[in-house]
Write a protein that holds these residues in place. Structure first.
Motif, mmCIF file in Angstrom:
data_model
loop_
_atom_site.group_PDB
_atom_site.id
_atom_site.type_symbol
_atom_site.label_atom_id
_atom_site.label_comp_id
_atom_site.label_asym_id
_atom_site.label_seq_id
_atom_site.Cartn_x
_atom_site.Cartn_y
_atom_site.Cartn_z
ATOM 1 N N THR A 326 -28.455 -14.605 -102.657
ATOM 2 C CA THR A 326 -29.505 -13.801 -102.012
ATOM 3 C C THR A 326 -29.260 -12.299 -102.116
ATOM 4 O OG1 THR A 326 -28.277 -14.237 -99.991
ATOM 5 C CG2 THR A 326 -30.287 -15.521 -100.337
ATOM 6 N N THR A 327 -28.090 -11.908 -102.592
ATOM 7 C CA THR A 327 -27.833 -10.482 -102.820
ATOM 8 C C THR A 327 -27.832 -10.146 -104.312
ATOM 9 O OG1 THR A 327 -25.451 -10.886 -102.872
ATOM 10 C CG2 THR A 327 -26.410 -10.212 -100.748
ATOM 11 N N GLY A 328 -27.910 -11.165 -105.159
ATOM 12 C CA GLY A 328 -27.824 -10.940 -106.605
ATOM 13 C C GLY A 328 -26.398 -10.650 -107.066
ATOM 14 N N GLU A 329 -25.432 -10.750 -106.140
ATOM 15 C CA GLU A 329 -24.035 -10.476 -106.532
ATOM 16 C C GLU A 329 -23.442 -11.644 -107.309
ATOM 17 O OE1 GLU A 329 -23.176 -9.586 -102.398
ATOM 18 O OE2 GLU A 329 -22.072 -7.803 -103.005
ATOM 19 N N ASP A 330 -23.923 -12.848 -107.023
ATOM 20 C CA ASP A 330 -23.417 -14.041 -107.707
ATOM 21 C C ASP A 330 -24.555 -14.672 -108.484
ATOM 22 O OD1 ASP A 330 -20.696 -14.150 -106.464
ATOM 23 O OD2 ASP A 330 -21.899 -14.315 -104.650
ATOM 24 N N TRP A 331 -24.278 -15.038 -109.730
ATOM 25 C CA TRP A 331 -25.304 -15.692 -110.546
ATOM 26 C C TRP A 331 -24.646 -16.488 -111.663
ATOM 27 C CZ3 TRP A 331 -24.361 -13.651 -115.302
ATOM 28 C CH2 TRP A 331 -23.874 -12.336 -115.339
ATOM 29 N N ALA A 332 -25.355 -17.481 -112.138
ATOM 30 C CA ALA A 332 -24.875 -18.285 -113.268
ATOM 31 C C ALA A 332 -26.104 -18.878 -113.966
ATOM 32 C CB ALA A 332 -23.950 -19.395 -112.785
ATOM 33 N N TYR A 333 -25.999 -19.027 -115.270
ATOM 34 C CA TYR A 333 -27.142 -19.489 -116.060
ATOM 35 C C TYR A 333 -26.696 -20.691 -116.903
ATOM 36 C CZ TYR A 333 -31.018 -19.118 -119.424
ATOM 37 O OH TYR A 333 -32.119 -19.365 -120.216
ATOM 38 N N PHE A 334 -27.505 -21.725 -116.917
ATOM 39 C CA PHE A 334 -27.154 -22.968 -117.624
ATOM 40 C C PHE A 334 -28.355 -23.453 -118.436
ATOM 41 C CE2 PHE A 334 -24.664 -22.776 -113.753
ATOM 42 C CZ PHE A 334 -23.381 -23.096 -114.166
ATOM 43 N N ILE A 335 -28.041 -24.232 -119.458
ATOM 44 C CA ILE A 335 -29.089 -24.953 -120.199
ATOM 45 C C ILE A 335 -28.682 -26.425 -120.230
ATOM 46 C CG2 ILE A 335 -30.204 -25.241 -122.465
ATOM 47 C CD1 ILE A 335 -29.870 -22.244 -122.904
ATOM 48 N N LEU A 336 -29.634 -27.301 -119.927
ATOM 49 C CA LEU A 336 -29.313 -28.736 -119.931
ATOM 50 C C LEU A 336 -29.138 -29.223 -121.364
ATOM 51 C CD1 LEU A 336 -31.670 -30.274 -117.189
ATOM 52 C CD2 LEU A 336 -29.355 -29.340 -116.960
ATOM 53 N N ASP A 337 -28.041 -29.980 -121.598
ATOM 54 C CA ASP A 337 -27.819 -30.530 -122.942
ATOM 55 C C ASP A 337 -28.571 -31.867 -123.086
ATOM 56 O OD1 ASP A 337 -26.342 -32.465 -121.619
ATOM 57 O OD2 ASP A 337 -24.383 -31.648 -122.209
ATOM 58 N N ASP A 338 -28.307 -32.581 -124.182
ATOM 59 C CA ASP A 338 -29.053 -33.826 -124.451
ATOM 60 C C ASP A 338 -28.805 -34.890 -123.390
ATOM 61 O OD1 ASP A 338 -30.095 -32.639 -126.619
ATOM 62 O OD2 ASP A 338 -28.693 -33.552 -128.064
#
Ligand code: SF4
Length: 499
Positions: A326-338
């Protein structure tokens, strides 16, 4: 030699003077100060150690002294641009004595009067607002300083954790040490000093009015933009088309974009990400983790830990998922594999821009300290012989209440319950007495005619010139962010935001 008959012959001979400004009634030796350090024996005379503080409009204050020798020219004597505060004003005790200063002046052509005193508050406390998501401790947990209970954790408000410090139970209801430490803590916080608070079952916090809180040794930076659901609501449109699912991790309400009403309105496909916790409404989840110092005030440091399942009926390989706090201090980005397993991936710049915007929309984290005191007791006798008349006149908006010249919010209902932001007051506005109690400046300003009407001590009204010529005083610039304290109460809003 003092002629105070309450002193023994030997005490009088030794040059001792007695202070009667509070029930402690210190006997003070020559060259020494009383127990509270506010009064001293100066060559056999009882003196208030600190000067009386006046506020002056800055332009007047600058020209008021004759250059070079510091002598007073007397411009403030006109009473249009100076205000006598309760800081350093002294206290009268017992309470039936008229307040130390009852000062006449003119404002906008109206004859005014200000009743000025240093009130002794046994019933008082400070409310502390700490801008942080981080878990400070359970609600109702005891707050300790030097091992003594001085307050408790109260409700969490929007993006802030609230603490209640002081109050008459800690001042009088526990041990002598508990009362003294509580008094010390309230005075320090009121005087804008740093105090370390130890919350039972929670954090150690360094609190100082107007500064960022330091929680377990880490300085807080940002006040969150909103809860997880609010963050979804604010930024959903900016994510549209760039990411397939967003989970905003929050200790209170975690948001899941595609399931949330915001995602529905944007026509988003169901991402199939099921989070743990209790579902409140679509896309809004409570209790996804325990409270802590991790993401969004949870104990989570790995966001994948809050995934309960990824629904193979709705999720798809290549689905792009953002987790953010909620502060934008922590983030992570993922893509689902097969196999529909989230795999870490580089976050596209267009998504990072929105994450950064969450941070940009966070305000700096601060500690806010409000002093709250009950001025509806015996203190009123120093203003009028008929105390209820003062209470009614305040309710009728005929009397303006200030603390050290700073605006005071007067609570509705019974009594004269005032609340003031200490940052609006001059430094070192608060003192103490060992009863124990807090000493705080308070002023009641009203039209002179109204003062007479409410049974005021008219025979004790004196001009500003008289105050300036007799009282040891100091003139400081009025803080222009505050309303001028002499504005007639009937034109001042009782809305704390406006006043
Ligand atoms: S504690 Fe302070 S105010 Fe009270 S009697 Fe002693 S010197 Fe005076």
């Amino acid at each position: 030699m003092s002629d105070d008959i309450s002193l023994t012959e030997a005490e009088r001979t030794a040059g001792i003077v007695r202070c009667d400004a509070c029930p402690v009634l210190c006997r003070i030796r020559p060259g020494r100060a009383g127990a509270c350090d506010r009064y001293a024996n100066e060559e056999g005379r009882l003196v208030r150690v600190d000067p009386l503080v006046l506020l002056a409009k800055p332009d007047i204050a600058r020209v008021a002294f004759v250059e070079g020798n510091g002598a007073w020219r007397g411009e403030l004597g006109k009473g249009e641009s100076a205000f006598v505060t309760g800081i350093g004003a002294t206290t009268t005790y017992p309470d039936y004595k008229p307040a130390p200063f009852i000062v006449s002046s003119r404002h906008d052509g109206v004859d005014m009067v200000t009743v000025v005193t240093e009130g002794i508050f046994s019933y008082c406390g400070v409310k502390v607002k700490i801008d942080t998501d981080r878990y400070l401790g359970p609600e109702q947990a005891t707050i300790r300083v030097d091992g003594e209970a001085v307050g408790h954790v109260t409700t969490i408000e929007y993006g802030s954790q609230m603490l209640s410090i002081g109050g008459v139970h800690h001042l009088t209801g526990g041990s002598k040490k508990e009362g003294r430490v509580t008094c010390d803590v309230m005075m320090a916080l009121g005087n804008k000093l740093a105090v370390e608070l130890d919350i039972e079952g929670g954090a150690k916090i360094l609190v100082q009015a107007g500064r960022a809180p330091i929680i377990n040794g880490v300085e807080e930076q940002r006040m969150r933009v909103g809860c997880g659901s609010a963050t979804i609501g604010i930024f959903a449109k900016q994510w549209e088309g760039h990411v397939d699912e967003v989970v905003v991790v929050d200790d209170h309400i975690t948001g899941v974009l595609s399931e949330h009403q915001a995602g529905k309105f944007l026509g988003m496909r169901d991402g199939g990400v099921k989070v743990i916790g209790r579902k409140s409404t679509p896309g809004r989840y409570f209790q996804v983790a325990n409270p802590g110092a991790g993401w969004g005030g949870t104990d989570i440091t790995d966001p994948l830990k809050i995934i309960k399942a990824i629904d193979p009926k709705t999720a798809w390989p290549g689905e792009r998922i953002l987790f953010v706090s909620t502060t934008g201090e922590d983030w992570a980005y993922f893509i689902l594999d097969d196999r529909l397993q989230p795999q870490p991936a580089d976050m596209p710049a267009v998504i990072k821009k929105v994450v950064d915007r969450i941070g940009e929309n966070c305000e700096p984290a601060l500690c806010t300290v409000l002093f709250m005191g009950g001025a509806g007791g015996s203190l009123r006798a120093g203003v009028t012989e008929n105390p209820i008349a003062l209470t009614r006149s305040i309710k009728d908006a005929l009397v303006q209440v200030t603390c050290g010249g700073a605006p005071a919010y007067v609570w509705p209902g019974g009594g004269i319950m005032v609340m003031t932001d200490v940052m609006k007051m001059a430094d070192q506005s608060f003192g103490w007495v060992p009863t124990p109690a807090i000493v705080a400046p308070v002023e009641f300003s009203m039209k002179l005619a109204d003062y007479e009407q409410l049974g005021g001590h008219m025979d004790r009204v004196q001009s500003l010139e008289a105050v300036l010529s007799t009282a040891q005083h100091k003139i400081i610039d009025w803080d222009v962010a505050n309303p001028w304290p002499l504005v007639a109460a009937d034109v001042v809003s009782d809305d704390p935001v406006k006043s």
